[in-house]
Motif scaffolding. Structure first.
Motif, PDB file in Angstrom:
ATOM      1  N   ALA A 125       0.955  -1.190  -0.217  1.00  0.00           N
ATOM      2  CA  ALA A 125       0.006  -0.025   0.093  1.00  0.00           C
ATOM      3  C   ALA A 125       0.935   1.201   0.019  1.00  0.00           C
ATOM      4  CB  ALA A 125      -0.930   0.172   1.101  1.00  0.00           C
ATOM      5  N   GLY A 126       1.916   1.162   0.976  1.00  0.00           N
ATOM      6  CA  GLY A 126       2.886   2.359   0.883  1.00  0.00           C
ATOM      7  C   GLY A 126       2.357   3.596   1.670  1.00  0.00           C
ATOM      8  N   VAL A 127       3.019   4.252   2.095  1.00  0.00           N
ATOM      9  CA  VAL A 127       2.659   5.616   3.201  1.00  0.00           C
ATOM     10  C   VAL A 127       2.124   6.532   2.450  1.00  0.00           C
ATOM     11  CG1 VAL A 127       3.923   7.389   4.407  1.00  0.00           C
ATOM     12  CG2 VAL A 127       4.890   5.233   4.378  1.00  0.00           C
ATOM     13  N   HIS A 128       0.990   7.170   2.964  1.00  0.00           N
ATOM     14  CA  HIS A 128       0.082   8.062   2.434  1.00  0.00           C
ATOM     15  C   HIS A 128       0.120   9.333   3.223  1.00  0.00           C
ATOM     16  CE1 HIS A 128      -1.186   4.707  -0.078  1.00  0.00           C
ATOM     17  NE2 HIS A 128      -1.660   5.472  -0.673  1.00  0.00           N
ATOM     18  N   ASP A 129      -0.118  10.577   2.606  1.00  0.00           N
ATOM     19  CA  ASP A 129      -0.240  11.847   3.295  1.00  0.00           C
ATOM     20  C   ASP A 129      -1.312  11.742   4.399  1.00  0.00           C
ATOM     21  OD1 ASP A 129       1.597  13.003   1.730  1.00  0.00           O
ATOM     22  OD2 ASP A 129       0.068  13.782   0.362  1.00  0.00           O
ATOM     23  N   VAL A 130      -2.345  11.259   4.179  1.00  0.00           N
ATOM     24  CA  VAL A 130      -3.495  11.201   5.061  1.00  0.00           C
ATOM     25  C   VAL A 130      -4.063   9.594   5.125  1.00  0.00           C
ATOM     26  CG1 VAL A 130      -5.733  12.238   5.742  1.00  0.00           C
ATOM     27  CG2 VAL A 130      -4.355  13.453   4.502  1.00  0.00           C
ATOM     28  N   ALA A 167       2.519   4.224  10.711  1.00  0.00           N
ATOM     29  CA  ALA A 167       3.642   3.715   9.806  1.00  0.00           C
ATOM     30  C   ALA A 167       3.086   4.101   8.610  1.00  0.00           C
ATOM     31  CB  ALA A 167       4.005   2.469   9.962  1.00  0.00           C
ATOM     32  N   PHE A 168       1.740   4.027   8.157  1.00  0.00           N
ATOM     33  CA  PHE A 168       1.237   4.523   6.978  1.00  0.00           C
ATOM     34  C   PHE A 168       1.128   5.820   6.898  1.00  0.00           C
ATOM     35  CE2 PHE A 168      -0.795   0.076   7.449  1.00  0.00           C
ATOM     36  CZ  PHE A 168      -0.296  -0.558   6.018  1.00  0.00           C
ATOM     37  N   ALA A 169       1.079   6.782   8.053  1.00  0.00           N
ATOM     38  CA  ALA A 169       0.551   8.107   7.976  1.00  0.00           C
ATOM     39  C   ALA A 169       1.869   8.914   7.785  1.00  0.00           C
ATOM     40  CB  ALA A 169      -0.082   8.411   9.102  1.00  0.00           C
ATOM     41  N   GLY A 170       1.923   9.421   6.677  1.00  0.00           N
ATOM     42  CA  GLY A 170       3.096  10.505   6.262  1.00  0.00           C
ATOM     43  C   GLY A 170       2.769  11.689   7.102  1.00  0.00           C
ATOM     44  N   THR A 208       1.885   5.876  21.252  1.00  0.00           N
ATOM     45  CA  THR A 208       2.547   5.542  20.256  1.00  0.00           C
ATOM     46  C   THR A 208       3.129   6.664  19.228  1.00  0.00           C
ATOM     47  OG1 THR A 208       0.305   5.550  19.436  1.00  0.00           O
ATOM     48  CG2 THR A 208       1.111   3.563  20.068  1.00  0.00           C
ATOM     49  N   GLY A 209       3.267   7.722  19.866  1.00  0.00           N
ATOM     50  CA  GLY A 209       4.081   8.835  19.342  1.00  0.00           C
ATOM     51  C   GLY A 209       3.156   9.662  18.268  1.00  0.00           C
ATOM     52  N   LEU A 210       1.860   9.880  18.603  1.00  0.00           N
ATOM     53  CA  LEU A 210       0.923  10.698  18.023  1.00  0.00           C
ATOM     54  C   LEU A 210       0.376  11.664  18.702  1.00  0.00           C
ATOM     55  CD1 LEU A 210      -0.947   7.379  16.338  1.00  0.00           C
ATOM     56  CD2 LEU A 210       0.216   9.084  14.989  1.00  0.00           C
ATOM     57  N   VAL A 235     -10.608  11.252  16.079  1.00  0.00           N
ATOM     58  CA  VAL A 235      -9.324  12.480  16.418  1.00  0.00           C
ATOM     59  C   VAL A 235      -8.693  12.615  15.032  1.00  0.00           C
ATOM     60  CG1 VAL A 235      -9.279  11.542  18.920  1.00  0.00           C
ATOM     61  CG2 VAL A 235      -8.029  10.144  16.953  1.00  0.00           C
ATOM     62  N   VAL A 236      -8.127  13.629  14.980  1.00  0.00           N
ATOM     63  CA  VAL A 236      -7.074  13.841  13.993  1.00  0.00           C
ATOM     64  C   VAL A 236      -5.799  13.852  14.514  1.00  0.00           C
ATOM     65  CG1 VAL A 236      -6.178  15.503  12.132  1.00  0.00           C
ATOM     66  CG2 VAL A 236      -8.919  15.155  12.579  1.00  0.00           C
ATOM     67  N   ALA A 237      -4.802  13.106  14.387  1.00  0.00           N
ATOM     68  CA  ALA A 237      -3.444  13.280  14.818  1.00  0.00           C
ATOM     69  C   ALA A 237      -2.311  13.401  13.979  1.00  0.00           C
ATOM     70  CB  ALA A 237      -3.297  11.821  15.841  1.00  0.00           C
ATOM     71  N   ARG A 238      -1.203  13.707  14.503  1.00  0.00           N
ATOM     72  CA  ARG A 238       0.046  13.422  13.425  1.00  0.00           C
ATOM     73  C   ARG A 238       1.293  13.020  14.242  1.00  0.00           C
ATOM     74  NH1 ARG A 238       0.105  20.069  13.675  1.00  0.00           N
ATOM     75  NH2 ARG A 238       1.015  20.418  15.655  1.00  0.00           N
ATOM     76  N   PRO A 239       1.870  12.268  13.555  1.00  0.00           N
ATOM     77  CA  PRO A 239       3.437  11.607  14.126  1.00  0.00           C
ATOM     78  C   PRO A 239       3.973  12.681  14.488  1.00  0.00           C
ATOM     79  CG  PRO A 239       2.682  10.764  11.802  1.00  0.00           C
ATOM     80  CD  PRO A 239       2.041  11.897  11.922  1.00  0.00           C
ATOM     81  N   ARG A 240       4.618  12.438  15.852  1.00  0.00           N
ATOM     82  CA  ARG A 240       5.530  13.359  16.583  1.00  0.00           C
ATOM     83  C   ARG A 240       6.965  13.342  15.825  1.00  0.00           C
ATOM     84  NH1 ARG A 240       3.174  11.978  21.389  1.00  0.00           N
ATOM     85  NH2 ARG A 240       5.087  10.859  22.004  1.00  0.00           N
TER      86      ARG A 240
END
Length: 203
Positions: A94-99, A121-124, A182-184, A198-203
């Motif tokens: 599948a690969g990494v995606h922006d959202v 890991a999927f969420a860029g 988990t670092g989000l 929730v809307v989260a982003r990787p730290r």
């Protein structure tokens, strides 16, 4: 027993999911994890309509006839990947995606922290996670909640049923703690009595 309309009102997402996705996907790649069950790719198609640059869907179940018919009707470029998000081969395909959008998965996962790590890991850039929750205090979770604990939960736990089971009744506080663990980083939270998005982003 609650009437069906009341069950729906208590658990539905706020704001509407299509609106939330549209706010984040224009010009960005979009991955829908768990895109088939009871929804037939509808939110992936919504992301296409909102201007996503590339759309991929993942599900452990095969494409439904309704999805295939709508995909053909639209001439959609959405790509479908059959696989388990916990499988490294699924991530590679599948690969990494922006959202990344994931709805209705976390409470069906035996190991929700592992599930969040895989989603990260999927969420860029952005993870949008929707899950049924229970109105519990603090950071509490209930393992294998009894049928009726949530207005849409009626099936007893079956060890042979796999992901069909409700493994967890998760409180909003526990969900926030899991994101941190988990670092989000939590960016937005939208709640009804029995549902949290929730809307989260990787730290």
């Amino acid at each position: 027993m609650l009437f069906p309309a009341l069950r729906h009102r208590l658990s539905r997402a706020v704001p509407p999911r299509e609106q939330l996705i549209a706010r984040h996907v224009e010009g960005r790649s979009f991955l829908d994890v768990g895109c088939m069950w009871s929804i037939d790719g509808a939110l992936s198609f919504a992301a296409e309509d909102a201007g996503a640059s590339r759309v991929t869907g993942i599900d452990i179940m095969p494409p439904t006839p309704a999805y295939e018919a709508e995909h053909a009707r639209r001439g959609s470029s959405m790509r479908f990947v059959a696989g388990d998000l916990h499988d490294p081969e699924t991530l590679a395909e599948a690969g990494v995606h922006d959202v990344v959008w994931c709805s209705g998965v976390l409470y069906h996962a035996p190991h929700p922290l592992l599930t969040l790590e895989r989603l990260k890991a999927f969420a860029g850039q952005t993870l949008i996670l929707a899950t049924e929750t229970l109105p519990l205090r603090g950071n509490q979770c209930v393992f294998a909640p009894e049928p009726g604990a949530h207005p849409t939960h009626s099936e007893p736990f079956d060890p042979d049923a796999g992901y069909v089971n409700w493994y967890w009744g998760i409180s909003p506080g526990a969900l926030r703690a899991m994101l941190t663990a988990t670092g989000l980083e939590l960016v937005e939270e939208h709640r009804t009595v029995y549902h949290t998005t929730v809307v989260a982003r990787p730290r």
